[in-house]
Design an enzyme around this catalytic site. Sequence first.
Site, PDB file in Angstrom:
ATOM      1  N   ARG A 103       0.841  -1.194   0.000  1.00  0.00           N
ATOM      2  CA  ARG A 103       0.000   0.000   0.000  1.00  0.00           C
ATOM      3  C   ARG A 103       0.880   1.249   0.000  1.00  0.00           C
ATOM      4  O   ARG A 103       2.021   1.213   0.465  1.00  0.00           O
ATOM      5  CB  ARG A 103      -0.910   0.026   1.235  1.00  0.00           C
ATOM      6  N   TYR A 149      -1.204  -3.368  -6.771  1.00  0.00           N
ATOM      7  CA  TYR A 149      -0.939  -4.228  -5.611  1.00  0.00           C
ATOM      8  C   TYR A 149      -1.989  -4.117  -4.501  1.00  0.00           C
ATOM      9  O   TYR A 149      -2.342  -3.013  -4.066  1.00  0.00           O
ATOM     10  CB  TYR A 149       0.436  -3.908  -5.007  1.00  0.00           C
ATOM     11  N   LYS A 171      -9.624  -2.357   1.526  1.00  0.00           N
ATOM     12  CA  LYS A 171      -9.354  -1.196   2.389  1.00  0.00           C
ATOM     13  C   LYS A 171     -10.158   0.026   1.943  1.00  0.00           C
ATOM     14  O   LYS A 171     -10.606   0.816   2.767  1.00  0.00           O
ATOM     15  CB  LYS A 171      -7.866  -0.868   2.366  1.00  0.00           C
ATOM     16  N   HIS A 175     -10.658  -2.527  11.322  1.00  0.00           N
ATOM     17  CA  HIS A 175      -9.544  -3.362  10.841  1.00  0.00           C
ATOM     18  C   HIS A 175      -9.312  -4.479  11.856  1.00  0.00           C
ATOM     19  O   HIS A 175      -8.356  -4.461  12.619  1.00  0.00           O
ATOM     20  CB  HIS A 175      -8.291  -2.469  10.701  1.00  0.00           C
ATOM     21  N   SER A 191      -1.364  -3.494  10.319  1.00  0.00           N
ATOM     22  CA  SER A 191      -0.993  -4.355   9.199  1.00  0.00           C
ATOM     23  C   SER A 191       0.272  -5.160   9.524  1.00  0.00           C
ATOM     24  O   SER A 191       1.233  -4.614  10.050  1.00  0.00           O
ATOM     25  CB  SER A 191      -0.755  -3.503   7.960  1.00  0.00           C
ATOM     26  N   CYS A 198       0.720  -7.398  11.787  1.00  0.00           N
ATOM     27  CA  CYS A 198       0.983  -7.528  13.223  1.00  0.00           C
ATOM     28  C   CYS A 198       0.199  -8.676  13.853  1.00  0.00           C
ATOM     29  O   CYS A 198      -0.021  -8.689  15.067  1.00  0.00           O
ATOM     30  CB  CYS A 198       0.698  -6.215  13.935  1.00  0.00           C
ATOM     31  N   ASP A 222      -9.306  -9.829   8.675  1.00  0.00           N
ATOM     32  CA  ASP A 222      -8.815  -8.470   8.401  1.00  0.00           C
ATOM     33  C   ASP A 222      -9.831  -7.359   8.666  1.00  0.00           C
ATOM     34  O   ASP A 222      -9.445  -6.279   9.087  1.00  0.00           O
ATOM     35  CB  ASP A 222      -8.341  -8.383   6.937  1.00  0.00           C
ATOM     36  N   ARG A 271       2.391 -11.976  -0.562  1.00  0.00           N
ATOM     37  CA  ARG A 271       1.064 -12.353  -0.046  1.00  0.00           C
ATOM     38  C   ARG A 271       0.487 -13.541  -0.783  1.00  0.00           C
ATOM     39  O   ARG A 271       0.866 -13.848  -1.909  1.00  0.00           O
ATOM     40  CB  ARG A 271       0.110 -11.167  -0.204  1.00  0.00           C
TER      41      ARG A 271
HETATM   42  P1  GTP Z   1      -2.456  -7.530   7.399  1.00  0.00           P
HETATM   43  O1  GTP Z   1      -2.916  -8.572   6.454  1.00  0.00           O
HETATM   44  O2  GTP Z   1      -1.323  -6.705   6.821  1.00  0.00           O
HETATM   45  O3  GTP Z   1      -3.521  -6.656   7.947  1.00  0.00           O
HETATM   46  O4  GTP Z   1      -1.661  -8.261   8.593  1.00  0.00           O
HETATM   47  P2  GTP Z   1      -2.071  -9.250   9.786  1.00  0.00           P
HETATM   48  O5  GTP Z   1      -2.381  -8.450  11.003  1.00  0.00           O
HETATM   49  O6  GTP Z   1      -3.063 -10.250   9.350  1.00  0.00           O
HETATM   50  O7  GTP Z   1      -0.648  -9.951  10.083  1.00  0.00           O
HETATM   51  P3  GTP Z   1      -0.222 -11.495  10.040  1.00  0.00           P
HETATM   52  O8  GTP Z   1      -1.051 -12.362  10.943  1.00  0.00           O
HETATM   53  O9  GTP Z   1      -0.123 -11.897   8.622  1.00  0.00           O
HETATM   54  O10 GTP Z   1       1.231 -11.432  10.683  1.00  0.00           O
HETATM   55  C1  GTP Z   1       2.314 -10.772  10.116  1.00  0.00           C
HETATM   56  C2  GTP Z   1       3.631 -11.310  10.602  1.00  0.00           C
HETATM   57  O11 GTP Z   1       3.670 -11.357  12.034  1.00  0.00           O
HETATM   58  C3  GTP Z   1       3.891 -12.726  10.115  1.00  0.00           C
HETATM   59  O12 GTP Z   1       5.213 -12.810   9.666  1.00  0.00           O
HETATM   60  C4  GTP Z   1       3.696 -13.571  11.345  1.00  0.00           C
HETATM   61  O13 GTP Z   1       4.485 -14.731  11.335  1.00  0.00           O
HETATM   62  C5  GTP Z   1       4.058 -12.633  12.498  1.00  0.00           C
HETATM   63  N1  GTP Z   1       3.281 -12.991  13.726  1.00  0.00           N
HETATM   64  C6  GTP Z   1       1.948 -13.181  13.803  1.00  0.00           C
HETATM   65  N2  GTP Z   1       1.573 -13.540  15.055  1.00  0.00           N
HETATM   66  C7  GTP Z   1       2.704 -13.580  15.793  1.00  0.00           C
HETATM   67  C8  GTP Z   1       2.990 -13.891  17.156  1.00  0.00           C
HETATM   68  O14 GTP Z   1       2.107 -14.237  17.951  1.00  0.00           O
HETATM   69  N3  GTP Z   1       4.286 -13.784  17.556  1.00  0.00           N
HETATM   70  C9  GTP Z   1       5.282 -13.421  16.689  1.00  0.00           C
HETATM   71  N4  GTP Z   1       6.531 -13.347  17.171  1.00  0.00           N
HETATM   72  N5  GTP Z   1       5.065 -13.140  15.390  1.00  0.00           N
HETATM   73  C10 GTP Z   1       3.790 -13.209  14.941  1.00  0.00           C
HETATM   74  C1  SPV Z   2      -2.937  -4.374   5.214  1.00  0.00           C
HETATM   75  O1  SPV Z   2      -1.970  -3.721   4.788  1.00  0.00           O
HETATM   76  O2  SPV Z   2      -3.478  -4.117   6.323  1.00  0.00           O
HETATM   77  C2  SPV Z   2      -3.470  -5.509   4.432  1.00  0.00           C
HETATM   78  C3  SPV Z   2      -2.913  -5.746   3.095  1.00  0.00           C
HETATM   79  O3  SPV Z   2      -4.349  -6.197   4.896  1.00  0.00           O
HETATM   80  S1  SPV Z   2      -3.587  -4.695   1.878  1.00  0.00           S
HETATM   81  O4  SPV Z   2      -4.766  -5.367   1.313  1.00  0.00           O
HETATM   82  O5  SPV Z   2      -2.585  -4.493   0.845  1.00  0.00           O
HETATM   83  O6  SPV Z   2      -3.995  -3.453   2.484  1.00  0.00           O
HETATM   84 MN    MN Z   3      -5.039  -5.457   6.913  1.00  0.00          MN
END
Ligand code: GTP
Ligand code: SPV
Ligand code: MN
Length: 595
Positions: A70, A211, A220, A240, A262, A264, A287, A379
């Site tokens: 983004r 993207y 979003k 979110h 994002s 996290c 999400d 992704r």
């Molecule tokens: P968006 O799709 O961008 O909104 O992100 P999201 O909040 O769904 O993040 P996602 O669960 O994909 O996690 C992103 C990164 O954080 C990945 O590389 C995970 O492996 C890492 N991660 C997720 N949960 C944990 C956790 O409990 N501990 C640690 N150390 N890393 C984590």
């Molecule tokens: C984020 O960035 O919080 C996402 C990926 O979930 S995107 O769809 O690119 O915004």
């Molecule tokens: Mn997101």
Amino acid sequence: MNITVKNKKLNDWIKETADMCRPDNIYICNGTKEEYNLMLSKLLENGSAIPLKKRSNSYLFRSDPSDVARVEDRTFISTSSKDKAGPTNNWIAPAELKDTMKRLYNGCMKGRTMYVIPFSMGPIGSPISRIGVEISDSPYVVCNMHVMTRVSSKVLELLDRGEDFIPCLHSIGVPLGNGQKDVQWPCAPIESKYISHFPEENLVWSFGSGYGGNALLGKKCLALRIASAIAKREGWMAEHMLILRLTNPEGRQYHIAAAFPSACGKTNLAMMQPSIKGWKCECIGDDIAWMKIGSDGRLYAINPESGFFGVAPGTSYETNPMAMETIKENVIFTNCALTDDGDVWWEGINDDVPSHLIDWKGRDWTPESNTDAAHPNARFTAPASQCPVICKDWENPTGVPIDIFIFGGRRSSVVPLVHEAYSWDHGVFLGATAASETTSANIGEVGYLRRDPFAMKPFCGYNMADYFRHWLDMGDRLGSKAPKIFYVNWFRKSPDGKFLWPGFSDNSRVLKWMCERVEGKVGSLKSPIGLLPIEGDIDLNGLDIPAENLRELMKIDIKEWRDEIPDIEEHFAMFGTRLPERLKVQLKELITRLG
Ligand code: GTP
Ligand code: SPV
Ligand code: MN
């Protein structure tokens, strides 16, 4: 045009857009498999899609290196006055922005087909769902929209019957001359990218990027930025947030919605499989949550999406086995590495690093290379229905009643593993002051700490101060039926830079404590920042964690917290007199408690 459209607003918009963008063809989408395959055959033909031998019906795409996430700097909330967009959003006056963008859109689809994608966010026909129509010149976007939203001729039928829709215009911004060969990932340079929202007229205009959230406009742009503004006007919430159902050994269900910035941890927590005996977790969304107060006065949440656009790096059978199961087939991968035997690979997928890969830029890669094989924001796009732990109620149009809200972020220091808000107002304060280290989900510096209120800084379609007020109003309406609010940090590190908490399936231990707090089964300790678990109340059975790590994880250093205050004050000052008085009271009380 392959179909006649009866909806006048849609017809007029298609015509007007075609006159401006001047595509060679217009194609109205119906969401069928045949259509998906047709798009893919085009993408295969020009070398954009790489078929994966190891995963059925799955393809790898490599974006242009400039178009990998983004672009918050190029994202605009274009309201009639700047203060309506507020200090956390970029703003350009609607007339000026439209003028600029019309010049960019002029002839931008020459040599290409203009796809008209009718989609529903939320189950088709549900009272909480919204219809959008995305016009795009990218077949890659069409395929992704098929997975992430409900694209269907049923939506067209609803439109034909006069139902309203949210127009979302998208162009990658690269017209083709006569006989000109296309590149693998066409997109415009950063300075001509615009991700624009006109919340006062429910309209999205996106230009120049192919993207993720820049281009899949249901996500979003519609379901968060436009929907948050609609929700404010209509008295509901667009957040979110992931949504999950946790069932305890006695069969009592808890529904949890959690907002983390994002990259996290939302996808991971949403599909998490508890490491504690007898507890079950099911995924409803990873999400976005749309939430309305039901006739019983409780808050009900639906997931408006129908797929996952998940971060690939770090996803493995160790960390997120349910995601690994979800992405076995029918997946679109973007910016992952390619193995010699025709599979995808990314950092953290398993322990054996192949001796040779093709990296996300299409170059040879070996373990000696000093670069990432997969882009950190690589992704997967996969249907939610393929998740083995998708909840049977994930498409229930009424949604699920939320018991618990969690806020959080990525903080390598200061913030403990978990704390509970003293009250709704205190919970809103925790959300409003949430801070997190930035990630590669946005183009920009990674790893610097910024305030990301409610994980909505990039996604709130109006003045964030008014959004805080909306949260306070919702609490007033929910009264005693309001969810309890907690704050977590899975990412605290030891001085030598290692995560102190194992995370992932062990996060269930923290969720269990929250459920027991809801039931009043366990007590809590008062601290300046909120309520903390009493030692022994977080179930650590079977977990081998050094006592000193636990102490460090739970530690509240008064000096470090006092040091946060000037930054919170500065953050709040940005909103001027618009900041709700009740949040100022919360800040005062925090300062008093810190002494
Ligand atoms: P968006 O799709 O961008 O909104 O992100 P999201 O909040 O769904 O993040 P996602 O669960 O994909 O996690 C992103 C990164 O954080 C990945 O590389 C995970 O492996 C890492 N991660 C997720 N949960 C944990 C956790 O409990 N501990 C640690 N150390 N890393 C984590
Ligand atoms: C984020 O960035 O919080 C996402 C990926 O979930 S995107 O769809 O690119 O915004
Ligand atoms: Mn997101």
